[in-house]
Motif scaffolding. Sequence first.
Motif, PDB file in Angstrom:
ATOM      1  N   TYR B  72      20.907  29.639 -13.884  1.00 21.30           N
ATOM      2  CA  TYR B  72      21.036  30.318 -15.181  1.00 21.30           C
ATOM      3  C   TYR B  72      21.321  31.812 -14.986  1.00 21.30           C
ATOM      4  O   TYR B  72      22.169  32.399 -15.663  1.00 21.30           O
ATOM      5  N   LEU B  73      20.585  32.432 -14.055  1.00 16.67           N
ATOM      6  CA  LEU B  73      20.708  33.884 -13.858  1.00 16.67           C
ATOM      7  C   LEU B  73      22.129  34.292 -13.479  1.00 16.67           C
ATOM      8  O   LEU B  73      22.587  35.368 -13.840  1.00 16.67           O
ATOM      9  N   LEU B  82      23.980  41.016 -13.540  1.00 15.24           N
ATOM     10  CA  LEU B  82      23.473  40.529 -12.255  1.00 15.24           C
ATOM     11  C   LEU B  82      24.575  39.827 -11.464  1.00 15.24           C
ATOM     12  O   LEU B  82      24.745  40.052 -10.266  1.00 15.24           O
ATOM     13  N   ARG B  83      25.337  38.968 -12.144  1.00 16.14           N
ATOM     14  CA  ARG B  83      26.442  38.282 -11.467  1.00 16.14           C
ATOM     15  C   ARG B  83      27.389  39.303 -10.847  1.00 16.14           C
ATOM     16  O   ARG B  83      27.797  39.192  -9.702  1.00 16.14           O
ATOM     17  N   ARG B  87      28.480  39.918  -7.011  1.00 13.23           N
ATOM     18  CA  ARG B  87      29.870  39.767  -6.578  1.00 13.23           C
ATOM     19  C   ARG B  87      30.374  40.973  -5.785  1.00 13.23           C
ATOM     20  O   ARG B  87      31.360  40.872  -5.069  1.00 13.23           O
ATOM     21  N   PHE B  88      29.704  42.112  -5.915  1.00 10.31           N
ATOM     22  CA  PHE B  88      30.072  43.254  -5.092  1.00 10.31           C
ATOM     23  C   PHE B  88      29.831  42.958  -3.611  1.00 10.31           C
ATOM     24  O   PHE B  88      30.266  43.700  -2.739  1.00 10.31           O
ATOM     25  N   GLY B  89      29.109  41.872  -3.328  1.00  9.19           N
ATOM     26  CA  GLY B  89      28.814  41.510  -1.949  1.00  9.19           C
ATOM     27  C   GLY B  89      30.038  41.117  -1.146  1.00  9.19           C
ATOM     28  O   GLY B  89      30.060  41.291   0.069  1.00  9.19           O
ATOM     29  N   GLY B  90      31.062  40.589  -1.792  1.00  5.54           N
ATOM     30  CA  GLY B  90      32.219  40.194  -0.994  1.00  5.54           C
ATOM     31  C   GLY B  90      33.305  39.591  -1.848  1.00  5.54           C
ATOM     32  O   GLY B  90      33.082  39.260  -3.008  1.00  5.54           O
ATOM     33  N   GLU B  91      34.496  39.456  -1.225  1.00  5.64           N
ATOM     34  CA  GLU B  91      35.649  38.940  -1.940  1.00  5.64           C
ATOM     35  C   GLU B  91      35.639  37.421  -2.029  1.00  5.64           C
ATOM     36  O   GLU B  91      36.316  36.842  -2.844  1.00  5.64           O
ATOM     37  N   ALA B 150      25.150  28.539  -7.790  1.00  5.52           N
ATOM     38  CA  ALA B 150      25.961  29.085  -8.880  1.00  5.52           C
ATOM     39  C   ALA B 150      26.965  30.109  -8.365  1.00  5.52           C
ATOM     40  O   ALA B 150      28.088  30.209  -8.867  1.00  5.52           O
ATOM     41  N   MET B 151      26.574  30.884  -7.333  1.00  3.09           N
ATOM     42  CA  MET B 151      27.512  31.870  -6.762  1.00  3.09           C
ATOM     43  C   MET B 151      28.677  31.165  -6.070  1.00  3.09           C
ATOM     44  O   MET B 151      29.828  31.611  -6.149  1.00  3.09           O
TER      45      MET B 151
END
Lengths: 343, 195
Positions: B72-73, B82-83, B87-91, B150-151
Amino acid sequence: MNAVSESWACAALVGLDGPALGRLMPMHLYLCPEGRVRHAGPTVERLAGGNLCGRPFAEVVTLRRPRAAADMAGLLALAGLPLKLTLAAEPVLSLKGLVVALPDGEGALLNLSMGISLLDAVGKFDLTLHDFAPTDLAAELLYLTEAKSAVTGELRRLAQRLNGARVSAEEKAATDILTGLGNRRRLEATLKQFLGQGRPFALMHMDLDYFKQINDTHGHAVGDVVLCEVAERLTDECRVQDVVTRVGGDEFVILAVDIVDPLRLEKIAQRLISRLENPIQVEGIDCRISASIGLSVFTRHSAPDPARLMREADMALYESKGAGRARVTVYIPPEPPAGGDPG
Amino acid sequence: MHGLINRAIQCFLGDTYGAECWSHVARVAGVEPGGFEAMLTYEDALTDAVLDAAVDRVGLPREMLLEDLGTYLVSNKEFEALRRLLRFGGENFLEFLFTLDDLPERGHLAVPDLELPDLELSEDAEDGFVIHCRGGWPGVEFVVQGMLRAMADDYGALALLDVIDRKPGRATLTVSLLDAAFHAGRSFSLAAGGR
């Protein structure tokens, strides 16, 4: 520094091909000795709007600080200094830069970075993480900016909710639960406010007559209904700008704004009393009360002292009570020269 | 427990099972009528009581409920911030997995007093990864599992995730990345408010 690295310091160290240079420094301009672009990083080409090869650097970038430079001599004079510049194609996007001379007069390497204009550039050119060198802190800067605005937004909402709660708690704390009128806290706050504004007003201290008998004979429930009806009638008789408060069991204080004439005040007070003397019907019981009133007046010439105003109204009320019921007394300050110490 | 986590549980229960479910849980657990404030901190016992009451009410095992919370998060619009931060973590999902080790530090950059579990990624023998999850609160590994699932979906990757080992204070997750580009995934632009 040892001998080996010292000798390396003077020699040309690495030969890199264009793509490697582009990955290391996506915003570089490799300039030939004449000042034309020999190779440009992919990101700077994206920002400048296309292939830059062969173009004079002065047509691609505009040096702002420390000073303008139009040719290679001028540019290389700035070698090693922090530069501020813009792209000719994007004059509002402020960039940072550094230029170094290449060995043997082979030209120069000018590397650019977005600095704080990163946020604008990312939105405008829809840049992705791949447009930056992985060693660049661009992603972290963007991450922090978004994290900060998310957290600030939460804090702002929290502050708004807390402020709402504070306002409603203050409102509750200054309200008499039974009648919904202001209480002593409201009276004190309003007094302070009026005195601070220097606004003339009258303080009307009212004590109900015969109320104790109603409480004793018919019980508190009936007494409470009578008090609520009194509150309603007083509010009804007063103007919206006046402040009606209940400060004790059967004690009320009204602040009447902008009225200081004793005769007019007496009339108003008499009207209030006769309104309260109309019988109040509670569960078939005819409740008859009256009221005694003492008044004090604040004008621009009086000292803004709330305690004195209350004391004067109290003295006037005491006089009304002493003279029988349903009386009105306006406190008249003693004449300063003849009256002696007023305290 | 940080208010952000409590608030997340509150939103999850309200959005997924209805406002009535949340108010029931809040009443049983003894949460203040206004609900949780994201920027305040609460007793851990209160969070536990909320989760217990939610498990009772919803009728799902705690593990599943926590996993759904994680999903959900990442996938709910309310938590788009938060998503995006994740997503700034990587392409792509693989790059993202490699930044999991930094997650607690990244969390602290945003909210200094937010406690997140330590995640340590290591490559497994058979083309997969193992994530060691230490600290955090009991059951946090299931939230992590739901978030990672979810990611993966967000990046368009096809991945299998499992919690294979649980001990007090630590747990192990496995990740098998079957297809890094299984579908297009959800769009992401570095620019805030981007497409």
